[in-house]
Design a protein around this motif. Structure first.
Motif, PDB file in Angstrom:
ATOM      1  N   PHE A 147      41.043  19.147  29.553  1.00  0.00           N
ATOM      2  CA  PHE A 147      39.699  18.646  29.257  1.00  0.00           C
ATOM      3  C   PHE A 147      38.658  19.757  29.133  1.00  0.00           C
ATOM      4  N   ALA A 148      39.098  20.996  29.069  1.00  0.00           N
ATOM      5  CA  ALA A 148      38.143  22.087  28.921  1.00  0.00           C
ATOM      6  C   ALA A 148      38.386  22.806  27.593  1.00  0.00           C
ATOM      7  N   GLN A 149      37.381  23.575  27.183  1.00  0.00           N
ATOM      8  CA  GLN A 149      37.472  24.235  25.888  1.00  0.00           C
ATOM      9  C   GLN A 149      38.089  25.631  26.042  1.00  0.00           C
ATOM     10  N   PRO A 150      39.215  25.900  25.353  1.00  0.00           N
ATOM     11  CA  PRO A 150      39.891  27.188  25.532  1.00  0.00           C
ATOM     12  C   PRO A 150      39.091  28.368  24.967  1.00  0.00           C
ATOM     13  N   LEU A 151      39.210  29.504  25.638  1.00  0.00           N
ATOM     14  CA  LEU A 151      38.509  30.719  25.207  1.00  0.00           C
ATOM     15  C   LEU A 151      39.506  31.866  25.104  1.00  0.00           C
ATOM     16  N   THR A 152      39.356  32.688  24.081  1.00  0.00           N
ATOM     17  CA  THR A 152      40.157  33.912  24.012  1.00  0.00           C
ATOM     18  C   THR A 152      39.242  35.077  24.402  1.00  0.00           C
ATOM     19  N   SER A 153      39.824  36.264  24.506  1.00  0.00           N
ATOM     20  CA  SER A 153      38.991  37.405  24.926  1.00  0.00           C
ATOM     21  C   SER A 153      37.873  37.670  23.919  1.00  0.00           C
ATOM     22  N   ASP A 154      38.077  37.269  22.649  1.00  0.00           N
ATOM     23  CA  ASP A 154      37.025  37.459  21.640  1.00  0.00           C
ATOM     24  C   ASP A 154      35.801  36.600  21.942  1.00  0.00           C
ATOM     25  N   ASP A 155      36.031  35.456  22.619  1.00  0.00           N
ATOM     26  CA  ASP A 155      34.907  34.577  22.964  1.00  0.00           C
ATOM     27  C   ASP A 155      34.120  35.110  24.146  1.00  0.00           C
ATOM     28  N   LEU A 156      34.665  36.124  24.819  1.00  0.00           N
ATOM     29  CA  LEU A 156      34.044  36.613  26.051  1.00  0.00           C
ATOM     30  C   LEU A 156      33.810  38.118  25.960  1.00  0.00           C
ATOM     31  N   PRO A 157      32.916  38.567  25.036  1.00  0.00           N
ATOM     32  CA  PRO A 157      32.706  40.015  24.872  1.00  0.00           C
ATOM     33  C   PRO A 157      32.233  40.679  26.161  1.00  0.00           C
ATOM     34  N   ASP A 158      31.542  39.930  27.010  1.00  0.00           N
ATOM     35  CA  ASP A 158      31.050  40.529  28.263  1.00  0.00           C
ATOM     36  C   ASP A 158      31.959  40.212  29.443  1.00  0.00           C
ATOM     37  N   GLY A 159      33.124  39.683  29.157  1.00  0.00           N
ATOM     38  CA  GLY A 159      34.039  39.328  30.244  1.00  0.00           C
ATOM     39  C   GLY A 159      33.617  38.021  30.885  1.00  0.00           C
ATOM     40  N   GLY A 160      34.277  37.672  31.961  1.00  0.00           N
ATOM     41  CA  GLY A 160      33.934  36.434  32.648  1.00  0.00           C
ATOM     42  C   GLY A 160      34.637  36.344  33.979  1.00  0.00           C
ATOM     43  N   VAL A 161      33.978  35.615  34.864  1.00  0.00           N
ATOM     44  CA  VAL A 161      34.529  35.442  36.207  1.00  0.00           C
ATOM     45  C   VAL A 161      34.627  33.950  36.473  1.00  0.00           C
ATOM     46  N   CYS A 162      35.756  33.541  36.998  1.00  0.00           N
ATOM     47  CA  CYS A 162      35.967  32.113  37.243  1.00  0.00           C
ATOM     48  C   CYS A 162      34.997  31.604  38.300  1.00  0.00           C
ATOM     49  N   ALA A 163      34.286  30.542  37.934  1.00  0.00           N
ATOM     50  CA  ALA A 163      33.274  29.990  38.836  1.00  0.00           C
ATOM     51  C   ALA A 163      33.764  28.746  39.559  1.00  0.00           C
ATOM     52  N   TYR A 164      35.062  28.533  39.499  1.00  0.00           N
ATOM     53  CA  TYR A 164      35.616  27.348  40.166  1.00  0.00           C
ATOM     54  C   TYR A 164      35.366  27.425  41.668  1.00  0.00           C
ATOM     55  N   LYS A 165      34.796  26.334  42.211  1.00  0.00           N
ATOM     56  CA  LYS A 165      34.498  26.324  43.639  1.00  0.00           C
ATOM     57  C   LYS A 165      35.683  25.733  44.388  1.00  0.00           C
ATOM     58  N   ARG A 166      36.392  26.589  45.120  1.00  0.00           N
ATOM     59  CA  ARG A 166      37.614  26.127  45.793  1.00  0.00           C
ATOM     60  C   ARG A 166      37.290  25.228  46.972  1.00  0.00           C
ATOM     61  N   SER A 167      36.358  25.673  47.812  1.00  0.00           N
ATOM     62  CA  SER A 167      35.897  24.840  48.919  1.00  0.00           C
ATOM     63  C   SER A 167      34.668  25.540  49.481  1.00  0.00           C
ATOM     64  N   ARG A 168      33.971  24.873  50.377  1.00  0.00           N
ATOM     65  CA  ARG A 168      32.755  25.455  50.934  1.00  0.00           C
ATOM     66  C   ARG A 168      33.095  26.746  51.678  1.00  0.00           C
ATOM     67  N   LEU A 169      34.231  26.762  52.340  1.00  0.00           N
ATOM     68  CA  LEU A 169      34.615  27.932  53.130  1.00  0.00           C
ATOM     69  C   LEU A 169      35.120  29.071  52.252  1.00  0.00           C
TER      70      LEU A 169
END
Ligand SMILES: [Zn+2]
Ligand SMILES: [Zn+2]
Length: 216
Positions: free
Chosen positions: A177-199
């Motif tokens: 359900f998410a939109q795929p990205l290749t490295s070309d879509d991310l010229p500045d890189g990217g960091v996963c913002a998935y929140k695993r848990s509060r801790l």
């Protein structure tokens, strides 16, 4: 992953009584010899005594008595079956229990996609028969086991469907359900913002550090 819990152990006994005494109607041997059996066989369930029941009025939890509760109930039922099997009024004995299958991730009942519904009830084009339908984790696990490659070629990350600024790594950006990205879509890189848990906080994985084509 599918986890199975077993409960309600019992011995199913089919009776074929021939004399009154076979049904506990004793004391008639001088007067009666046979009984007329019902057309349908008589089937009863014999329930094992609870493991934790020590004596009348004295009980402890089952796990105090056994570290393998299932195995202990099965053995107890096997013993009951062995005891009854060759009695003259017994036609058949079987040991059985009720099995409940649930998902180790979400705890919901374990249900899988049936082959005949692959086309109408599937999650997406990657679905195959046998795929669980309870939660994303179970689906992802199944696909990994089956070697189903859900990441398109060159896909390094996914964009969150509702929050365009959010990039998710290949583990957390469920591709269906998410939109795929290749490295070309991310010229500045990217960091996963998935929140695993509060801790644990955010995943923080550098998505470009994951080689394209490599599975997570
Ligand atoms: Zn689940
Ligand atoms: Zn992540």
């Amino acid at each position: 992953m599918k986890t199975t819990t077993r409960d309600e152990w019992r011995v199913i006994v089919t009776l074929k009584p021939r004399t009154p005494a076979d049904l506990g109607l004793t004391g008639l041997s001088d007067l009666a010899e046979f009984i007329a059996c019902p057309v349908e066989p008589i089937t009863v369930s014999v329930l094992p005594r609870r493991l934790g029941k020590l004596s009348a009025g004295m009980s402890v939890p089952d796990d105090v008595m056994s570290s393998d509760i299932d195995g202990s109930y099965r053995r107890r039922c096997d013993e009951i079956a062995a005891e009854l099997r060759y009695r003259p009024q017994v036609a058949e004995v079987t040991v059985t229990c009720t099995e409940t299958h649930s998902c180790s991730h979400c705890g919901l009942a374990w249900e899988v996609l049936a082959a005949e519904h692959v086309h109408d009830l599937r999650q997406d084009e990657f679905s195959t028969a046998g795929e669980p339908n309870c939660c994303d984790k179970a689906i992802a696990e199944f696909r990994t086991e089956q070697g189903i490659e859900v990441h398109g070629e060159g896909v390094v990350a996914y964009r969150h469907p509702d929050r365009p600024g959010v990039v998710l790594c290949r583990e957390h950006g469920y591709p269906w359900f998410a939109q795929p990205l290749t490295s070309d879509d991310l010229p500045d890189g990217g960091v996963c913002a998935y929140k695993r848990s509060r801790l644990l906080g955010e995943c923080g994985r550098d998505v470009l550090a994951v080689e394209a084509g490599e599975r997570v």
